[in-house]
Design a protein around this motif. Structure first.
Motif, short mmCIF file in Angstrom:
data_model
loop_
_atom_site.label_atom_id
_atom_site.label_comp_id
_atom_site.label_asym_id
_atom_site.label_seq_id
_atom_site.Cartn_x
_atom_site.Cartn_y
_atom_site.Cartn_z
N ILE A 42 46.59 49.81 41.78
CA ILE A 42 45.72 48.65 41.68
C ILE A 42 44.26 49.07 41.50
O ILE A 42 43.52 48.48 40.70
CB ILE A 42 45.87 47.75 42.92
N SER A 43 43.84 50.09 42.25
CA SER A 43 42.46 50.56 42.15
C SER A 43 42.13 51.02 40.74
O SER A 43 41.08 50.65 40.17
CB SER A 43 42.21 51.70 43.14
N LEU A 44 43.02 51.80 40.14
CA LEU A 44 42.78 52.30 38.79
C LEU A 44 42.88 51.17 37.77
O LEU A 44 42.14 51.14 36.77
CB LEU A 44 43.76 53.42 38.46
N LEU A 45 43.79 50.24 37.99
CA LEU A 45 43.92 49.09 37.09
C LEU A 45 42.64 48.26 37.09
O LEU A 45 42.17 47.81 36.03
CB LEU A 45 45.11 48.22 37.49
N SER A 70 43.01 37.93 41.58
CA SER A 70 44.22 37.59 40.81
C SER A 70 44.95 38.84 40.35
O SER A 70 46.18 38.92 40.44
CB SER A 70 43.84 36.73 39.59
N VAL A 71 44.19 39.82 39.89
CA VAL A 71 44.80 41.09 39.45
C VAL A 71 45.48 41.79 40.62
O VAL A 71 46.59 42.31 40.49
CB VAL A 71 43.72 42.00 38.82
N ILE A 72 44.82 41.81 41.77
CA ILE A 72 45.39 42.48 42.94
C ILE A 72 46.70 41.84 43.34
O ILE A 72 47.70 42.53 43.60
CB ILE A 72 44.39 42.44 44.12
N ILE A 73 46.73 40.51 43.38
CA ILE A 73 47.94 39.82 43.83
C ILE A 73 49.06 39.91 42.80
O ILE A 73 50.21 40.23 43.13
CB ILE A 73 47.63 38.34 44.14
N PRO A 120 53.45 43.00 54.31
CA PRO A 120 52.14 43.41 53.80
C PRO A 120 51.63 42.56 52.65
O PRO A 120 50.44 42.22 52.60
CB PRO A 120 52.37 44.87 53.36
N MET A 121 52.51 42.17 51.72
CA MET A 121 52.09 41.36 50.59
C MET A 121 51.76 39.93 51.01
O MET A 121 50.87 39.29 50.45
CB MET A 121 53.17 41.35 49.51
N VAL A 122 52.48 39.42 52.01
CA VAL A 122 52.18 38.08 52.53
C VAL A 122 50.79 38.06 53.15
O VAL A 122 49.99 37.15 52.91
CB VAL A 122 53.24 37.64 53.56
N LEU A 176 48.34 40.13 52.51
CA LEU A 176 47.36 40.31 51.43
C LEU A 176 47.08 38.99 50.72
O LEU A 176 45.92 38.66 50.44
CB LEU A 176 47.87 41.35 50.44
N PHE A 177 48.12 38.24 50.44
CA PHE A 177 47.94 36.96 49.75
C PHE A 177 47.16 35.97 50.61
O PHE A 177 46.30 35.24 50.11
CB PHE A 177 49.29 36.36 49.38
N LEU A 178 47.43 35.94 51.91
CA LEU A 178 46.72 35.03 52.79
C LEU A 178 45.22 35.33 52.81
O LEU A 178 44.39 34.42 52.89
CB LEU A 178 47.29 35.12 54.21
N PHE A 179 44.86 36.60 52.72
CA PHE A 179 43.46 36.99 52.70
C PHE A 179 42.78 36.67 51.36
O PHE A 179 41.59 36.35 51.32
CB PHE A 179 43.31 38.48 53.01
N LEU A 180 43.55 36.76 50.27
CA LEU A 180 42.95 36.64 48.94
C LEU A 180 43.27 35.34 48.22
O LEU A 180 42.86 35.15 47.08
CB LEU A 180 43.42 37.81 48.06
N GLN A 181 44.01 34.43 48.87
CA GLN A 181 44.46 33.22 48.17
C GLN A 181 43.30 32.37 47.68
O GLN A 181 43.37 31.76 46.59
CB GLN A 181 45.37 32.40 49.08
N LYS A 182 42.20 32.32 48.42
CA LYS A 182 41.03 31.54 48.01
C LYS A 182 40.49 32.04 46.68
O LYS A 182 40.25 31.27 45.75
CB LYS A 182 39.96 31.63 49.09
N TYR A 183 40.32 33.37 46.57
CA TYR A 183 39.79 33.95 45.34
C TYR A 183 40.83 33.90 44.23
O TYR A 183 40.49 33.77 43.05
CB TYR A 183 39.35 35.39 45.59
#
Length: 272
Positions: free
Chosen positions: A76-79, A193-196, A249-251, A253-260
């Motif tokens: 993800i970082s490189l992407l 969006s890219v991260i998720i 872990p993905m759940v 992550l999504f909860l933290f980033l869902q707003k963005y």
């Protein structure tokens, strides 16, 4: 409530149930003992965590999760870095070459991964990448880069005015300074969006990992859990418990980033 609103409400509830029912069955299966032969629709009147502990030990989940984290974070970082850098000139410079490249990226997104698996496998073997993290990271970056560039290009075109670039150039900034100091900080919504989106696919990947990560110490969660299915036995309880552990872990992550994430989609991150 009018008829049209009622119809959309029913449709929304139906779609929600389609997602909730499999998750409910996953829960009931994971908490049941192996000797429990009750229906998969029946939630047990007891709570048994043996499936979780057994799945953790037998599937070597600690190592598998660590491998997943390393592969996903690096990919993800490189992407994000490479994809956003590539998308910036595509969005800003209107030329026939850039238009062709943009269309090519969209076309590549349609190619199914299985169609290139045989030559890809031979290539990974030839470069000595079998059972190595870096080889799988390279594969994921190559496969998800077109989508990443597509998202970033659409977002930059539709939401970030060129006047910002022009003002910075008047002040003496070069292209790299403009990108990293002005443009990149504004890409937070589409970056989420890219991260998720890419993170979900990389984290849950099976088709690449099962071919390139065959040794136990190099396996990811999906490959580790597949060991519970064999020709003679299928331990669905352990797979259900392991799947719940692997999805957490993905759940989070999504909860933290869902707003963005929602903001990025609404701001035109999927517009070409």
């Amino acid at each position: 409530m009018n008829k049209k609103t009622h119809m959309w409400t029913v449709l929304g509830i139906s779609v929600a149930l389609l997602h909730i029912i499999p998750f409910y069955i996953l829960l009931t299966t994971s908490f049941k003992k192996e000797s429990d032969s009750s229906s998969k629709w029946t939630f047990p009147d007891y709570v048994d965590f043996s499936n979780f502990s057994d799945a953790w030990v037998q599937a070597n989940m600690g190592t598998a999760i660590f491998n997943n984290v390393v592969i996903t974070v690096i990919s993800i970082s490189l992407l994000i870095v490479l994809g956003s850098l590539a998308a910036y000139p595509l969005a800003r410079v209107a030329s026939k070459l850039n238009r062709f490249m943009y269309i090519a990226f969209v076309a590549i997104m349609i190619v199914p991964p299985l169609t290139i698996l045989v030559p890809l496998y031979k290539f990974i073997v030839d470069i000595g990448g079998m059972n190595t993290i870096w080889a799988v990271v390279l594969v994921h970056i190559s496969f998800w880069m077109p989508l990443t560039i597509f998202l970033y290009t659409g977002f930059i075109r539709s939401t970030i005015p060129k006047e910002l670039d022009e003002s910075a150039m008047i002040d003496g900034a070069n292209r790299f300074q403009i990108f990293f100091r002005i443009i990149f900080p504004l890409l937070k919504p589409v970056t989420a969006s890219v991260i998720i989106i890419t993170g979900m696919f990389v984290w849950n990947d099976y088709q690449f990992s099962v071919f390139f990560l065959q040794e136990t110490e190099a396996q990811t969660i999906t490959v580790a859990l597949s060991k519970f299915f064999s020709q003679y036995s299928n331990d669905v309880g352990l797979v259900a418990a392991g799947s719940l552990i692997g999805m957490l872990p993905m759940v989070v992550l999504f909860l933290f980033l869902q707003k963005y994430f929602i903001q990025g989609l609404a701001s035109g991150s999927v517009k070409g």
